[in-house]
Scaffold this motif. Structure first.
Motif, short mmCIF file in Angstrom:
data_model
loop_
_atom_site.label_atom_id
_atom_site.label_comp_id
_atom_site.label_asym_id
_atom_site.label_seq_id
_atom_site.Cartn_x
_atom_site.Cartn_y
_atom_site.Cartn_z
N ASP A 40 29.91 28.91 34.85
CA ASP A 40 30.43 29.59 35.91
C ASP A 40 29.69 29.84 37.07
O ASP A 40 28.47 29.47 37.32
N ASP A 42 30.35 31.36 41.51
CA ASP A 42 31.44 31.80 42.37
C ASP A 42 31.87 30.72 43.31
O ASP A 42 33.05 30.66 43.82
N GLY A 46 34.42 31.52 46.33
CA GLY A 46 34.30 32.88 45.51
C GLY A 46 35.27 33.09 44.37
O GLY A 46 35.15 33.97 43.59
N ARG A 47 35.77 32.02 44.08
CA ARG A 47 36.55 31.76 42.79
C ARG A 47 36.23 30.99 41.65
O ARG A 47 37.30 30.44 40.79
N GLY A 48 34.99 30.40 41.78
CA GLY A 48 34.59 29.55 40.48
C GLY A 48 34.17 28.26 41.06
O GLY A 48 34.35 27.89 42.45
N SER A 82 33.55 24.11 33.26
CA SER A 82 33.59 25.34 33.71
C SER A 82 34.50 26.16 32.60
O SER A 82 34.87 25.53 31.55
N ARG A 93 32.18 40.05 36.68
CA ARG A 93 32.19 38.85 37.67
C ARG A 93 33.45 37.88 37.09
O ARG A 93 33.87 37.20 37.97
N HIS A 94 33.68 37.92 35.89
CA HIS A 94 34.95 37.03 35.63
C HIS A 94 36.17 37.63 36.04
O HIS A 94 37.05 36.87 36.75
N ARG A 96 36.34 39.63 38.78
CA ARG A 96 36.17 39.59 40.45
C ARG A 96 36.71 38.13 40.79
O ARG A 96 37.34 38.04 41.67
N ARG A 97 36.31 37.08 40.03
CA ARG A 97 36.42 35.44 40.47
C ARG A 97 38.12 35.41 40.29
O ARG A 97 38.39 34.27 40.43
N ASN A 98 38.74 36.11 39.64
CA ASN A 98 40.17 35.73 39.12
C ASN A 98 41.10 36.98 39.67
O ASN A 98 42.41 36.87 39.36
N THR A 99 40.54 37.69 40.74
CA THR A 99 41.59 38.30 41.71
C THR A 99 42.75 37.74 41.96
O THR A 99 42.55 36.58 42.57
#
Length: 170
Positions: A40, A42, A46-48, A82, A93-94, A96-99
């Motif tokens: 994983d 950013d 910032g989304r993976g 991934s 963090r998971h 945040r990355r999936n906002t």
């Protein structure tokens, strides 16, 4: 095959590529072993991580494993991927990355809830939940991570991307 040796070997390599070790599995596959490395990070948006990020890291991991005895004497197959959408959200963090993505949460108490992740921090998440589908009314609900038993991203096949909206305005 010692997991602690593998983690020690993989962690700095992944860090060079801006990635984090999310999971490490080693399973027998006939006379070989299947080494699954789930990463994983950013990524540029910032989304993976991107496929290029993972591909470059895979080459370096493969070279390091070939030079190391961390895998042991038996042959192995390396698989690097991934997290994907099927893995539960377990860390801040998971979230945040999936906002912006749709998620179905199962609280320890109460019924499951489906909503869109609007924000998150180290303690919890805020979801926008549709309260009346006919009127399309919504409400924001804030959940502490400690109150959640499970959370899974929901795949949306027909959702128009936000970037599509911006391109249409040009």
């Amino acid at each position: 095959m010692k997991e602690s040796q593998l983690v020690a070997l993989l962690t700095p390599i992944l860090a060079q590529h801006g990635l984090e070790l999310d999971a490490l599995d080693s399973v027998p596959a006939g006379k070989r072993r299947l080494l699954r490395v789930t990463v994983d990070g950013d990524g540029p948006a910032g989304r993976g991580p991107t496929l290029d990020d993972i591909s470059e890291a895979t080459r370096d991991i493969s070279a390091a494993l070939d030079e190391s005895d961390a895998v042991g004497p038996s042959a192995y197959t390396l698989e690097v991927s991934s997290r994907g959408v099927g893995r539960p959200l377990t860390e801040p963090r998971h979230w945040r990355r999936n906002t912006g993505r749709l998620v179905r949460i199962t609280p320890h108490e109460g019924e499951p809830v489906t909503g869109r992740i609007t924000s998150s921090d180290d303690d919890g998440v805020t979801l926008t939940v549709v309260t009346d589908p006919k009127k399309q009314t919504t409400e924001d609900q804030t959940w502490a991570y400690a109150d959640l038993a499970k959370a899974l991203i929901q795949v949306e096949l027909n959702r128009k991307n936000e970037s599509d909206d911006e391109e249409g305005d040009e």
